[in-house]
Design a protein around this motif. Structure first.
Motif, PDB file in Angstrom:
ATOM      1  N   LEU A 104      -3.481   6.229   5.395  1.00 10.52           N
ATOM      2  CA  LEU A 104      -3.668   5.536   4.197  1.00 10.52           C
ATOM      3  C   LEU A 104      -4.020   6.309   2.828  1.00 10.52           C
ATOM      4  O   LEU A 104      -5.231   7.021   2.889  1.00 10.52           O
ATOM      5  CB  LEU A 104      -4.396   4.286   4.530  1.00 10.52           C
ATOM      6  N   VAL A 105      -3.483   6.027   1.650  1.00 11.58           N
ATOM      7  CA  VAL A 105      -4.222   6.333   0.572  1.00 11.58           C
ATOM      8  C   VAL A 105      -4.673   5.389  -0.150  1.00 11.58           C
ATOM      9  O   VAL A 105      -5.827   5.584  -0.571  1.00 11.58           O
ATOM     10  CB  VAL A 105      -2.869   6.954  -0.323  1.00 11.58           C
ATOM     11  N   ALA A 106      -4.110   4.205  -0.441  1.00 13.12           N
ATOM     12  CA  ALA A 106      -4.475   3.030  -1.186  1.00 13.12           C
ATOM     13  C   ALA A 106      -3.832   1.740  -0.661  1.00 13.12           C
ATOM     14  O   ALA A 106      -2.716   1.944  -0.404  1.00 13.12           O
ATOM     15  CB  ALA A 106      -4.614   3.211  -2.739  1.00 13.12           C
ATOM     16  N   ARG A 107      -4.375   0.768  -0.782  1.00 12.86           N
ATOM     17  CA  ARG A 107      -3.822  -0.725  -0.692  1.00 12.86           C
ATOM     18  C   ARG A 107      -4.369  -1.730  -1.369  1.00 12.86           C
ATOM     19  O   ARG A 107      -5.525  -1.462  -1.958  1.00 12.86           O
ATOM     20  CB  ARG A 107      -3.786  -0.945   0.989  1.00 12.86           C
ATOM     21  N   ILE A 108      -3.550  -2.811  -1.669  1.00 13.84           N
ATOM     22  CA  ILE A 108      -4.186  -3.690  -2.660  1.00 13.84           C
ATOM     23  C   ILE A 108      -3.534  -5.143  -1.938  1.00 13.84           C
ATOM     24  O   ILE A 108      -2.390  -5.250  -1.914  1.00 13.84           O
ATOM     25  CB  ILE A 108      -3.489  -3.519  -4.141  1.00 13.84           C
ATOM     26  N   ASN A 109      -4.335  -6.345  -2.061  1.00 10.20           N
ATOM     27  CA  ASN A 109      -3.818  -7.420  -1.701  1.00 10.20           C
ATOM     28  C   ASN A 109      -3.347  -8.278  -2.763  1.00 10.20           C
ATOM     29  O   ASN A 109      -3.356  -7.894  -3.816  1.00 10.20           O
ATOM     30  CB  ASN A 109      -4.615  -8.104  -0.696  1.00 10.20           C
ATOM     31  N   SER A 110      -2.702  -9.488  -2.538  1.00 11.85           N
ATOM     32  CA  SER A 110      -2.015 -10.289  -3.447  1.00 11.85           C
ATOM     33  C   SER A 110      -3.269 -10.882  -4.402  1.00 11.85           C
ATOM     34  O   SER A 110      -2.830 -11.228  -5.568  1.00 11.85           O
ATOM     35  CB  SER A 110      -1.488 -11.497  -2.749  1.00 11.85           C
ATOM     36  N   GLY A 111      -4.520 -10.984  -3.983  1.00  7.51           N
ATOM     37  CA  GLY A 111      -5.533 -10.993  -5.029  1.00  7.51           C
ATOM     38  C   GLY A 111      -6.087  -9.973  -5.992  1.00  7.51           C
ATOM     39  O   GLY A 111      -6.830 -10.311  -6.699  1.00  7.51           O
ATOM     40  N   GLY A 112      -5.489  -8.695  -5.466  1.00 11.02           N
ATOM     41  CA  GLY A 112      -6.142  -7.703  -6.409  1.00 11.02           C
ATOM     42  C   GLY A 112      -7.225  -7.042  -5.781  1.00 11.02           C
ATOM     43  O   GLY A 112      -7.575  -5.855  -6.337  1.00 11.02           O
TER      44      GLY A 112
ATOM     45  N   GLY B 271       0.763  -1.268   0.019  1.00  5.91           N
ATOM     46  CA  GLY B 271       0.165  -0.140  -0.148  1.00  5.91           C
ATOM     47  C   GLY B 271       1.009   1.246   0.011  1.00  5.91           C
ATOM     48  O   GLY B 271       2.238   1.231   0.137  1.00  5.91           O
ATOM     49  N   TRP B 272       0.054   2.104  -0.012  1.00  5.23           N
ATOM     50  CA  TRP B 272       0.708   3.720  -0.070  1.00  5.23           C
ATOM     51  C   TRP B 272      -0.008   4.443   1.080  1.00  5.23           C
ATOM     52  O   TRP B 272      -1.271   4.364   0.977  1.00  5.23           O
ATOM     53  CB  TRP B 272       0.417   4.290  -1.477  1.00  5.23           C
ATOM     54  N   TYR B 273       1.012   5.285   1.657  1.00  3.28           N
ATOM     55  CA  TYR B 273       0.361   6.078   2.641  1.00  3.28           C
ATOM     56  C   TYR B 273       1.279   7.445   2.353  1.00  3.28           C
ATOM     57  O   TYR B 273       2.063   7.537   1.701  1.00  3.28           O
ATOM     58  CB  TYR B 273       0.804   5.584   4.322  1.00  3.28           C
ATOM     59  N   ARG B 274       0.480   8.642   3.067  1.00  2.00           N
ATOM     60  CA  ARG B 274       1.238   9.795   2.871  1.00  2.00           C
ATOM     61  C   ARG B 274       1.282  10.374   3.947  1.00  2.00           C
ATOM     62  O   ARG B 274       0.259  10.412   4.754  1.00  2.00           O
ATOM     63  CB  ARG B 274       0.594  10.556   1.687  1.00  2.00           C
ATOM     64  N   GLN B 275       1.981  11.532   4.100  1.00  2.00           N
ATOM     65  CA  GLN B 275       2.180  12.437   5.296  1.00  2.00           C
ATOM     66  C   GLN B 275       2.594  13.929   5.070  1.00  2.00           C
ATOM     67  O   GLN B 275       3.621  14.154   4.455  1.00  2.00           O
ATOM     68  CB  GLN B 275       3.273  12.012   6.520  1.00  2.00           C
ATOM     69  N   ALA B 276       1.796  14.748   5.168  1.00  2.18           N
ATOM     70  CA  ALA B 276       1.873  16.124   5.009  1.00  2.18           C
ATOM     71  C   ALA B 276       2.335  16.641   6.255  1.00  2.18           C
ATOM     72  O   ALA B 276       2.355  16.211   7.421  1.00  2.18           O
ATOM     73  CB  ALA B 276       0.613  16.816   4.510  1.00  2.18           C
TER      74      ALA B 276
END
Length: 121
Positions: free
Chosen positions: A47-55, A35-40
């Motif tokens: 959390l911005v977005a995440r994806i598992n091994s199954g999509g 996944g992608w996280y962000r910090q301003a």
């Protein structure tokens, strides 16, 4: 030992696009979520977005419809296509992977070093 290396950040004008990549390497047996996280500045990491091994994917409400997460399970790489960028998207973006290593016999979270995305108005 597992390493996550991000690339693709930079300076972009509002309305523009950026693609981030994060490659995981090392003693990897399996990866579940990436996944992608962000910090301003002055804000908590989110959390911005995440994806598992199954999509299967999850997105923050603020980016749904503008950002797309994908991954290549063979390359152990996750991508974040960011379109219609807004100044509010300016932040350091961090990659995270949920990794199982034979050495430790456990699932652990690993983080990348972060890549800066700056959106100018």
């Amino acid at each position: 030992q597992v390493q996550l290396v991000e690339s693709g950040g930079g300076l972009v004008q509002a309305g523009g696009s950026v693609r981030l990549s994060c490659a995981a390497s090392g003693s990897i047996f399996s990866i579940n979520y990436m996944g992608w996280y962000r910090q301003a500045p002055g804000k908590q990491r989110e959390l911005v977005a995440r994806i598992n091994s199954g999509g299967s994917t999850n997105y923050a409400d603020s980016v749904r419809g503008r950002f797309t997460i994908s991954r290549d399970n063979v390359k152990n790489t996750v991508y974040l296509q960011m379109n219609s960028l807004e100044p509010e998207d300016t932040a350091a973006y961090y990659c995270k992977a949920d990794v199982y290593t034979r050495e430790l016999g456990a699932w652990l979270d690993y983080w990348g070093q972060g890549t800066q995305v700056t959106v100018s108005s």
